[in-house]
Design a protein around this motif. Structure first.
Motif, PDB file in Angstrom:
ATOM      1  N   THR A 153      -5.704  -0.004   9.725  1.00  0.00           N
ATOM      2  CA  THR A 153      -5.519   0.758   8.476  1.00  0.00           C
ATOM      3  C   THR A 153      -6.899   1.076   7.897  1.00  0.00           C
ATOM      4  O   THR A 153      -7.914   0.512   8.331  1.00  0.00           O
ATOM      5  CB  THR A 153      -4.747  -0.068   7.424  1.00  0.00           C
ATOM      6  N   ARG A 201      -6.504   9.920  -3.685  1.00  0.00           N
ATOM      7  CA  ARG A 201      -5.833   9.251  -2.567  1.00  0.00           C
ATOM      8  C   ARG A 201      -4.318   9.416  -2.690  1.00  0.00           C
ATOM      9  O   ARG A 201      -3.619   9.656  -1.701  1.00  0.00           O
ATOM     10  CB  ARG A 201      -6.222   7.771  -2.565  1.00  0.00           C
ATOM     11  N   GLY A 238      -0.938  -9.782  10.478  1.00  0.00           N
ATOM     12  CA  GLY A 238      -2.142 -10.028  11.267  1.00  0.00           C
ATOM     13  C   GLY A 238      -3.044  -8.808  11.145  1.00  0.00           C
ATOM     14  O   GLY A 238      -2.961  -8.065  10.165  1.00  0.00           O
ATOM     15  N   TRP A 239      -3.888  -8.589  12.134  1.00  0.00           N
ATOM     16  CA  TRP A 239      -4.787  -7.437  12.088  1.00  0.00           C
ATOM     17  C   TRP A 239      -3.992  -6.155  12.341  1.00  0.00           C
ATOM     18  O   TRP A 239      -3.286  -6.040  13.353  1.00  0.00           O
ATOM     19  CB  TRP A 239      -5.880  -7.560  13.133  1.00  0.00           C
ATOM     20  N   ASP A 271      -4.421   0.368 -11.842  1.00  0.00           N
ATOM     21  CA  ASP A 271      -5.207  -0.689 -11.202  1.00  0.00           C
ATOM     22  C   ASP A 271      -4.455  -1.991 -11.443  1.00  0.00           C
ATOM     23  O   ASP A 271      -4.297  -2.425 -12.589  1.00  0.00           O
ATOM     24  CB  ASP A 271      -6.609  -0.728 -11.839  1.00  0.00           C
ATOM     25  N   ILE A 272      -3.989  -2.598 -10.362  1.00  0.00           N
ATOM     26  CA  ILE A 272      -3.148  -3.795 -10.495  1.00  0.00           C
ATOM     27  C   ILE A 272      -3.897  -4.965 -11.134  1.00  0.00           C
ATOM     28  O   ILE A 272      -3.297  -5.899 -11.646  1.00  0.00           O
ATOM     29  CB  ILE A 272      -2.565  -4.190  -9.106  1.00  0.00           C
ATOM     30  N   GLY A 273      -5.202  -4.885 -11.138  1.00  0.00           N
ATOM     31  CA  GLY A 273      -5.995  -5.956 -11.747  1.00  0.00           C
ATOM     32  C   GLY A 273      -6.126  -5.818 -13.249  1.00  0.00           C
ATOM     33  O   GLY A 273      -6.676  -6.708 -13.910  1.00  0.00           O
ATOM     34  N   THR A 278       0.995  -3.916  -1.815  1.00  0.00           N
ATOM     35  CA  THR A 278       0.078  -3.947  -0.657  1.00  0.00           C
ATOM     36  C   THR A 278      -1.366  -3.734  -1.110  1.00  0.00           C
ATOM     37  O   THR A 278      -2.259  -3.601  -0.280  1.00  0.00           O
ATOM     38  CB  THR A 278       0.460  -2.863   0.384  1.00  0.00           C
ATOM     39  N   GLN A 281     -13.834  -0.725   4.968  1.00  0.00           N
ATOM     40  CA  GLN A 281     -14.585  -1.447   3.935  1.00  0.00           C
ATOM     41  C   GLN A 281     -15.367  -2.621   4.521  1.00  0.00           C
ATOM     42  O   GLN A 281     -16.136  -3.268   3.813  1.00  0.00           O
ATOM     43  CB  GLN A 281     -13.611  -1.971   2.863  1.00  0.00           C
ATOM     44  N   VAL A 306       1.701   3.878  -5.926  1.00  0.00           N
ATOM     45  CA  VAL A 306       0.758   3.540  -6.996  1.00  0.00           C
ATOM     46  C   VAL A 306      -0.579   3.144  -6.391  1.00  0.00           C
ATOM     47  O   VAL A 306      -0.626   2.460  -5.367  1.00  0.00           O
ATOM     48  CB  VAL A 306       1.306   2.350  -7.829  1.00  0.00           C
ATOM     49  N   SER A 311      -2.089   4.438   1.035  1.00  0.00           N
ATOM     50  CA  SER A 311      -2.654   4.400   2.399  1.00  0.00           C
ATOM     51  C   SER A 311      -2.094   3.205   3.159  1.00  0.00           C
ATOM     52  O   SER A 311      -1.392   2.357   2.603  1.00  0.00           O
ATOM     53  CB  SER A 311      -4.192   4.329   2.354  1.00  0.00           C
ATOM     54  N   GLY A 312      -2.448   3.156   4.437  1.00  0.00           N
ATOM     55  CA  GLY A 312      -2.156   1.989   5.281  1.00  0.00           C
ATOM     56  C   GLY A 312      -0.690   1.583   5.310  1.00  0.00           C
ATOM     57  O   GLY A 312       0.212   2.404   5.474  1.00  0.00           O
ATOM     58  N   MET A 313      -0.478   0.286   5.142  1.00  0.00           N
ATOM     59  CA  MET A 313       0.879  -0.271   5.247  1.00  0.00           C
ATOM     60  C   MET A 313       1.801   0.288   4.163  1.00  0.00           C
ATOM     61  O   MET A 313       2.977   0.557   4.401  1.00  0.00           O
ATOM     62  CB  MET A 313       0.820  -1.797   5.086  1.00  0.00           C
ATOM     63  N   ILE A 319      -3.311 -12.942   7.577  1.00  0.00           N
ATOM     64  CA  ILE A 319      -3.544 -13.959   8.598  1.00  0.00           C
ATOM     65  C   ILE A 319      -4.677 -14.916   8.232  1.00  0.00           C
ATOM     66  O   ILE A 319      -4.631 -16.098   8.570  1.00  0.00           O
ATOM     67  CB  ILE A 319      -3.829 -13.286   9.973  1.00  0.00           C
ATOM     68  N   SER A 346      -6.797   5.593  -7.164  1.00  0.00           N
ATOM     69  CA  SER A 346      -7.415   6.911  -6.970  1.00  0.00           C
ATOM     70  C   SER A 346      -6.377   8.033  -6.961  1.00  0.00           C
ATOM     71  O   SER A 346      -5.495   8.065  -6.095  1.00  0.00           O
ATOM     72  CB  SER A 346      -8.195   6.897  -5.644  1.00  0.00           C
ATOM     73  N   ALA A 371      -7.389  -8.811  -8.638  1.00  0.00           N
ATOM     74  CA  ALA A 371      -6.445  -7.796  -8.161  1.00  0.00           C
ATOM     75  C   ALA A 371      -5.389  -8.429  -7.257  1.00  0.00           C
ATOM     76  O   ALA A 371      -4.193  -8.217  -7.447  1.00  0.00           O
ATOM     77  CB  ALA A 371      -7.195  -6.686  -7.427  1.00  0.00           C
TER      78      ALA A 371
HETATM   79  N1  LIG Z   1      -5.187  -4.201   7.675  1.00  0.00           N
HETATM   80  C1  LIG Z   1      -5.244  -5.466   8.041  1.00  0.00           C
HETATM   81  O1  LIG Z   1      -5.700  -5.806   9.139  1.00  0.00           O
HETATM   82  C2  LIG Z   1      -4.744  -6.534   7.090  1.00  0.00           C
HETATM   83  C3  LIG Z   1      -4.606  -7.835   7.574  1.00  0.00           C
HETATM   84  C4  LIG Z   1      -4.098  -8.821   6.746  1.00  0.00           C
HETATM   85  C5  LIG Z   1      -3.740  -8.510   5.458  1.00  0.00           C
HETATM   86  N2  LIG Z   1      -3.902  -7.230   4.992  1.00  0.00           N
HETATM   87  C6  LIG Z   1      -3.472  -6.939   3.638  1.00  0.00           C
HETATM   88  O2  LIG Z   1      -2.505  -5.928   3.701  1.00  0.00           O
HETATM   89  C7  LIG Z   1      -2.480  -5.203   2.461  1.00  0.00           C
HETATM   90  C8  LIG Z   1      -2.453  -3.718   2.728  1.00  0.00           C
HETATM   91  O3  LIG Z   1      -3.710  -3.338   3.226  1.00  0.00           O
HETATM   92  P1  LIG Z   1      -3.922  -2.087   4.185  1.00  0.00           P
HETATM   93  O4  LIG Z   1      -4.434  -2.642   5.436  1.00  0.00           O
HETATM   94  O5  LIG Z   1      -2.721  -1.234   4.192  1.00  0.00           O
HETATM   95  O6  LIG Z   1      -5.180  -1.406   3.452  1.00  0.00           O
HETATM   96  P2  LIG Z   1      -5.419  -0.005   2.736  1.00  0.00           P
HETATM   97  O7  LIG Z   1      -5.006   1.122   3.591  1.00  0.00           O
HETATM   98  O8  LIG Z   1      -6.816  -0.060   2.252  1.00  0.00           O
HETATM   99  O9  LIG Z   1      -4.409  -0.053   1.492  1.00  0.00           O
HETATM  100  C9  LIG Z   1      -4.676  -0.692   0.295  1.00  0.00           C
HETATM  101  C10 LIG Z   1      -4.237   0.220  -0.831  1.00  0.00           C
HETATM  102  O10 LIG Z   1      -4.339  -0.505  -2.052  1.00  0.00           O
HETATM  103  C11 LIG Z   1      -4.853   0.330  -3.056  1.00  0.00           C
HETATM  104  N3  LIG Z   1      -5.567  -0.531  -3.995  1.00  0.00           N
HETATM  105  C12 LIG Z   1      -6.676  -1.256  -3.764  1.00  0.00           C
HETATM  106  N4  LIG Z   1      -7.021  -1.929  -4.856  1.00  0.00           N
HETATM  107  C13 LIG Z   1      -6.100  -1.620  -5.803  1.00  0.00           C
HETATM  108  C14 LIG Z   1      -5.926  -2.000  -7.147  1.00  0.00           C
HETATM  109  N5  LIG Z   1      -6.773  -2.835  -7.768  1.00  0.00           N
HETATM  110  N6  LIG Z   1      -4.861  -1.507  -7.831  1.00  0.00           N
HETATM  111  C15 LIG Z   1      -3.995  -0.635  -7.241  1.00  0.00           C
HETATM  112  N7  LIG Z   1      -4.126  -0.241  -5.960  1.00  0.00           N
HETATM  113  C16 LIG Z   1      -5.165  -0.739  -5.254  1.00  0.00           C
HETATM  114  C17 LIG Z   1      -5.779   1.316  -2.340  1.00  0.00           C
HETATM  115  O11 LIG Z   1      -5.837   2.575  -3.015  1.00  0.00           O
HETATM  116  P3  LIG Z   1      -6.944   2.844  -4.144  1.00  0.00           P
HETATM  117  O12 LIG Z   1      -8.273   2.511  -3.545  1.00  0.00           O
HETATM  118  O13 LIG Z   1      -6.773   4.286  -4.472  1.00  0.00           O
HETATM  119  O14 LIG Z   1      -6.595   1.977  -5.291  1.00  0.00           O
HETATM  120  C18 LIG Z   1      -5.097   1.476  -0.991  1.00  0.00           C
HETATM  121  O15 LIG Z   1      -4.245   2.619  -0.975  1.00  0.00           O
HETATM  122  C19 LIG Z   1      -3.675  -5.720   1.665  1.00  0.00           C
HETATM  123  O16 LIG Z   1      -3.217  -6.659   0.722  1.00  0.00           O
HETATM  124  C20 LIG Z   1      -4.530  -6.401   2.705  1.00  0.00           C
HETATM  125  O17 LIG Z   1      -5.309  -7.434   2.153  1.00  0.00           O
HETATM  126  C21 LIG Z   1      -4.399  -6.241   5.771  1.00  0.00           C
END
Ligand SMILES: NC(=O)c1ccc[n+]([C@@H]2O[C@H](COP(=O)([O-])OP(=O)(O)OC[C@H]3O[C@@H](n4cnc5c(N)ncnc54)[C@H](OP(=O)(O)O)[C@@H]3O)[C@@H](O)[C@H]2O)c1
Length: 236
Positions: A177, A37, A173-174, A58-60, A81, A182, A31, A11-13, A132, A34, A106
């Motif tokens: 996604t 997902r 930044g923000w 699970d990366i953790g 990511t 959450q 990877v 998902s997301g990035m 950020i 879920s 994680a």
């Molecule tokens: N969106 C923002 O505004 C923002 C800002 C600053 C930094 N970030 C960072 O950017 C990164 C990408 O986030 P995103 O915004 O793209 O969020 P996202 O759409 O929630 O993507 C995160 C992905 O990581 C997977 N994931 C979560 N925990 C995991 C684990 N323990 N092992 C393996 N996979 C795992 C999730 O899938 P499953 O649940 O299926 O595992 C999900 O597909 C994150 O590190 C986040 O902290 C985001």
């Protein structure tokens, strides 16, 4: 051998990055934890030429990361990511210790596990995702900021240790996604308010970050660096 493994690519990035790399004709493995997902992401990517793989991990969990690399074998680029922000935002006094520990497990130790089990298998680069809040704390996400900030030091150390494999960090930044689902907040109101104050005058898109990832992966003179892709958020 796969060209790129994206841990968090469901998902997301990470998903945006998978889409970009597949469009370039690269082989990609996404990877996440879920299966559902990952299946939804694969269906969305609609790749039927065998260039897309999906693996549950699970990366953790060290056994998951070890098995992941054993199955993938050699991989040119790894992008991480993965993060789960559930319950980890809020005043420090209110965040359950186990929740904070799981987040750090994680986000930070998981990143380290990728280097540990990817050493000798990753041939090109590892790119982590911080954020950020490590550089512009807002008083409600301190453990997240600490883990994100520590990723920079991890990357500096690994850039030396794993050379010539390159290790970098992208700090978004923000970005709009699914991770925002959450958080217990009015996303639309927060986005509107921040967009008006950001030098870029908008919130980020997953594609903005995917573009940064591909550029960091491709630039063979870039290692031990933190690339801020935040619309100028650090300057507000
Ligand atoms: N969106 C923002 O505004 C923002 C800002 C600053 C930094 N970030 C960072 O950017 C990164 C990408 O986030 P995103 O915004 O793209 O969020 P996202 O759409 O929630 O993507 C995160 C992905 O990581 C997977 N994931 C979560 N925990 C995991 C684990 N323990 N092992 C393996 N996979 C795992 C999730 O899938 P499953 O649940 O299926 O595992 C999900 O597909 C994150 O590190 C986040 O902290 C985001």
């Amino acid at each position: 051998m796969t060209d790129a493994m994206i841990i968090g690519g469901g998902s997301g990035m990470g998903l945006a990055l998978a889409r970009t790399l597949l469009a370039e004709g690269r082989e990609v493995t996404i990877v996440g934890r879920s299966e559902d997902r990952l299946a939804a992401a694969a269906a969305e990517l609609g790749q039927e030429d065998g260039k897309l793989g999906a693996m549950r991990a699970d990366i953790g969990r060290e056994e998951d990361v070890a098995e992941l690399f054993a199955r993938v074998g050699k991989v040119e680029h790894v992008a991480v990511t993965a993060a789960d922000a559930t319950g980890v935002y809020g005043p420090t006094a209110d965040v359950p210790t186990q929740t904070a520990r799981s987040f750090v497990d994680a986000k930070l130790l998981g990143a380290w596990l990728v280097a540990k089990h990817g050493a000798g298998r990753v041939t090109g680069s590892i790119t982590y995702t911080s954020g950020i809040n490590a550089y512009r704390p807002n008083g409600s996400n301190t453990i997240v900021a600490a883990a994100n900030g520590a990723l920079a030091s991890l990357a500096y150390g690994l850039a030396v240790e794993l050379a010539p494999v390159r290790v970098n960090v992208i700090s978004p930044g923000w970005v709009d996604t699914p991770i925002w689902e959450q958080l217990a907040m009015d996303k639309r109101a927060a986005f509107t308010d921040l967009a008006a104050r950001l030098p870029a005058r908008r919130i980020g898109t997953p594609q903005d970050i995917a573009q940064a990832f591909t550029s960091v992966m491709a630039n063979t003179f870039m290692t031990g660096a933190v690339l801020h892709v935040d619309g100028g958020h650090r300057l507000t």
